[in-house]
Design an enzyme around this catalytic site. Structure first.
Site, mmCIF file in Angstrom:
data_model
loop_
_atom_site.group_PDB
_atom_site.id
_atom_site.type_symbol
_atom_site.label_atom_id
_atom_site.label_comp_id
_atom_site.label_asym_id
_atom_site.label_seq_id
_atom_site.Cartn_x
_atom_site.Cartn_y
_atom_site.Cartn_z
ATOM 1 N N CYS A 31 42.979 37.501 29.704
ATOM 2 C CA CYS A 31 41.858 38.445 29.833
ATOM 3 C C CYS A 31 41.470 38.632 31.306
ATOM 4 C CB CYS A 31 40.692 37.897 29.015
ATOM 5 S SG CYS A 31 39.094 38.624 29.352
ATOM 6 N N CYS A 34 37.790 38.072 32.150
ATOM 7 C CA CYS A 34 37.502 36.627 32.062
ATOM 8 C C CYS A 34 37.850 35.935 33.375
ATOM 9 C CB CYS A 34 38.302 35.986 30.930
ATOM 10 S SG CYS A 34 37.935 36.625 29.297
#
Length: 101
Positions: A31, A34
């Site tokens: 991600c 993230c």
């Protein structure tokens, strides 16, 4: 304080039974957002001794992700006394994350 890797095995001890508020970061290695939030979370963990900071890898801990109804990541959750008091989805700047606390 350093970031704690939260799993279903230590969740009750580290989060539900914590005497401090807990900031949880639901994330995954693939991600992009993230990876943007991760250094901010690490920084907050190092600066704030009054809170506990944990990261939950949604790929490794799908039960916890499901329990918190995490639909997109990163998802940040603040818990106090075993209850969710704040939650946000998506990358946030440090100031907004600190406001959640």
């Amino acid at each position: 304080m350093s970031v704690i890797n939260i799993t279903k095995n230590n969740f009750a001890e580290e989060v539900l039974n914590s005497d401090k508020p807990v900031l949880l970061d639901f994330w995954a290695s693939w991600c992009g957002p993230c990876r943007m939030v991760s250094p901010i979370i690490d920084e907050i963990a190092g600066e704030r001794a009054d809170i506990k900071v944990g990261k939950i890898n949604v790929d490794e801990q799908p039960e916890l992700a499901a329990e918190f109804k995490v639909m997109s990541i990163p998802t940040l959750v603040v818990m106090k006394d075993g209850k969710i008091v704040n939650q946000s989805m998506g990358a946030r700047p440090k100031a907004q994350i600190l406001e959640m606390l």
